[in-house]
Design an enzyme around this catalytic site. Structure first.
Site, short mmCIF file in Angstrom:
data_model
loop_
_atom_site.label_atom_id
_atom_site.label_comp_id
_atom_site.label_asym_id
_atom_site.label_seq_id
_atom_site.Cartn_x
_atom_site.Cartn_y
_atom_site.Cartn_z
CD GLU A 24 -67.89 24.35 4.10
OE1 GLU A 24 -69.12 24.18 4.11
OE2 GLU A 24 -67.12 23.71 3.35
CG MET A 27 -68.29 19.78 -46.48
SD MET A 27 -69.08 21.40 -46.68
CE MET A 27 -69.42 21.37 -48.45
#
Length: 369
Positions: free
Chosen positions: A54, A165
């Protein structure tokens, strides 16, 4: 709801998003000031301790703010924090109307800002594009309402649902575009959290790498100016101080051990013992929230990611899927043994899109009946 109100609030939200990497622990807020159908001021909150949205917009508008309408994505603050109350600034500027997307969940504000404006004779409205405003600050809102940060779990997997893996090798499942997207997730988080397995197996550092963000120079500078706190969950203190993770800046180590903090000079050691020698993850999140943490990005292996899932602590999954198979001996997405279909965690997919050669799925857990 007037179409013009929605359009100006949409612009205020666009401005607020510019602070996605830098406002922590504050919310992301944008403001647009309109007079006689013309935008006369715009602003957004950049970082904590600096002027709020603001104030930036009012400075740009100057005298044109008098009698104008201010569109703000969050209720203007009414308390003295690091900066003066924005509600007072709007009153002093003489605006005629304030439209807020949502009420501030901060108990220090919680409607007082709008009341301050109304008491000064300013017309006030709330709830314009509220859903969008809440989504932008989901972490801030959850911290204020529940005392917990928003937890986002990032996972990368093959098309057959595997993350590494059998040996633990996982670099790289996904391509450069997906990795760049992950860098942006890190940059917007208050905390990047990982586990001992990931640090030991991948030599992970969990840092934000400017050259991989894929942002314009302004946002890149903001992103790297506020690096997230890196948190390591290491119940048994298995990761040595010589690991690359500890060579990349200060970190917080959450452990179940009662080891002396002196052994981790330069890093913070936090003992949060839970069941079976594991770290109490809920207590860890509560502790982080008490420090102003809004968003936690979990980048971990199947065990820790699965632990967050089993504890019901995940707000959102971001799953990157590569067009490849890793095979049946590779590691699963989550270590979460379920025996019956009725135990399955149901998810709502909120977004699915291509990211380079890979796909990203954003999903949220469905509440159990």
């Amino acid at each position: 709801m007037a179409a013009s109100d929605q359009a100006y609030m949409a612009r205020a939200l666009e401005l607020a998003r510019k602070g996605i990497y830098s406002t922590h622990p504050n919310p992301r807020v944008g403001c647009v000031i309109v007079r006689d159908g013309q935008v006369v001021g715009e602003g957004w909150h950049v970082r904590a301790g600096e002027p709020h949205a603001e104030v930036h917009a009012l400075r740009q508008a100057g005298e044109l703010a008098r009698g104008a309408t201010a569109y703000v994505t969050l209720e203007p603050c009414s308390h003295h924090g690091r900066t003066p109350p924005c509600a007072d600034a709007l009153v002093a500027a003489g605006v005629g109307r304030v439209v807020a997307a949502m009420q501030d969940p901060n108990p220090q504000v919680a409607g007082r800002g709008l009341k301050r404006l109304a008491d000064a004779g300013i017309a006030v409205e709330s709830g314009v594009l509220e859903a969008e405003a809440r989504a932008l600050n989901a972490g801030f809102i959850k911290r204020m309402e529940q005392g917990l940060p928003f937890v986002r779990v990032k996972l990368a997997m093959s098309l057959d649902g595997r993350t590494a893996m059998a040996s633990g090798e996982s670099q790289w499942i996904t391509g450069p575009a997906a990795r760049s997207a992950v860098q942006r997730l890190r940059a917007q988080a208050s905390v990047v959290l990982t586990g001992a397995d990931t640090v030991l197996t991948d030599a992970a550092r969990l840092t934000v790498r400017a050259d991989e963000l894929g942002l314009d120079p302004e946002l890149t500078a903001l992103a790297i100016s506020r690096p997230p706190l890196r948190v390591l969950v290491d119940g048994g203190l298995r990761v040595p101080l010589s690991a690359p993770f500890f060579q990349s800046g200060p970190a917080l180590v959450a452990t179940a051990s009662d080891s002396s903090p002196d052994a981790y000079a330069g890093h913070e050691l936090l003992a949060l013992p839970g069941a079976n020698g594991h770290v109490d993850l809920r207590k860890l999140l509560q502790e982080l929230a008490s420090r102003g943490v809004n968003e936690v990005l979990v980048e971990a292996g199947p065990r820790l990611a699965g632990a967050f899932a089993q504890a019901g602590l995940v707000d959102e999954y971001q799953i990157f899927i590569a067009a490849k198979f890793l095979g049946s001996s590779a590691r699963p997405l989550l270590d979460w043994p379920l025996a019956r279909m009725a135990e399955a965690q149901e998810l709502t997919i909120v977004e699915m899109r291509a990211v380079g050669d890979d796909w990203r799925v954003i999903a949220i857990p469905r509440a159990t009946p």
